[in-house]
Write an enzyme that holds these catalytic residues in place. Structure first.
Site, PDB file in Angstrom:
ATOM      1  CE  LYS A 154      -2.429   1.361   3.705  1.00 31.38           C
ATOM      2  NZ  LYS A 154      -3.533   1.634   4.649  1.00 31.38           N
ATOM      3  CB  SER A 158      -1.787   2.365 -16.656  1.00 32.85           C
ATOM      4  OG  SER A 158      -1.070   3.450 -17.200  1.00 32.85           O
ATOM      5  CB  THR A 197      -5.644   0.961 -13.393  1.00 33.57           C
ATOM      6  OG1 THR A 197      -5.085   1.174 -14.681  1.00 33.57           O
ATOM      7  CG2 THR A 197      -4.828   1.644 -12.327  1.00 33.57           C
ATOM      8  CE1 TYR A 198      -0.709  -0.660 -17.936  1.00 29.94           C
ATOM      9  CE2 TYR A 198      -3.074  -0.977 -18.099  1.00 29.94           C
ATOM     10  CZ  TYR A 198      -1.897  -0.501 -18.624  1.00 29.94           C
ATOM     11  OH  TYR A 198      -1.890   0.142 -19.830  1.00 29.94           O
ATOM     12  N   GLY A 236      -5.728   7.867 -18.980  1.00 32.18           N
ATOM     13  CA  GLY A 236      -6.902   7.371 -19.685  1.00 32.18           C
ATOM     14  C   GLY A 236      -8.189   7.693 -18.941  1.00 32.18           C
ATOM     15  CB  ALA A 281      -8.002   6.403 -14.140  1.00 32.39           C
TER      16      ALA A 281
END
Length: 117
Positions: free
Chosen positions: A9, A25, A57-58, A73, A75
């Site tokens: 985290k 992402s 997401t990644y 994008g 997000a």
């Protein structure tokens, strides 16, 4: 039996950019990735403390030491520069192993820099 637990985290990082024109992402400063045990292309949840939005997401690696936290994008419609976020990743562990597992938690300063050791 396997159980999904918090692995890593980054707590209360500050969004530095939101780029609607990128394909997707979250871009994260490589120093924060290393400190939090998150790798490039790993799936993460990003939680917006300011407005309650949550996405999956990644991760894409950002420049080391840059402090970069950029939502890309779609997000970028849910996060804006200055928002505080939590970035969390998870792992599947055996139930008994999960009982003693300790996640890696990083709390950056307001400029997304790591505290001195």
């Amino acid at each position: 039996m396997k159980i999904e637990v918090l692995k890593s985290k980054i707590h209360r990082a500050t969004v530095t950019e939101a780029n609607i024109d990128y394909v997707g992402s979250i871009t994260i400063d490589e120093a924060l990735m290393e400190a939090s045990n998150i790798i490039e292309f790993e799936k993460v949840h990003v939680l917006n403390i300011n407005n309650g939005e949550r996405i999956e997401t990644y991760v894409i690696k950002g420049a080391h030491g840059s402090g970069l936290i950029c939502l890309n994008g779609a997000a970028a419609r849910k996060f804006i520069k200055g928002d505080l976020v939590i970035v969390a990743s998870y792992a599947l562990l055996d139930f008994e192993e999960a009982k003693t597992f300790k996640p890696t938690i990083v709390i950056p300063d307001p400029r997304n820099q790591l505290p001195p050791n």
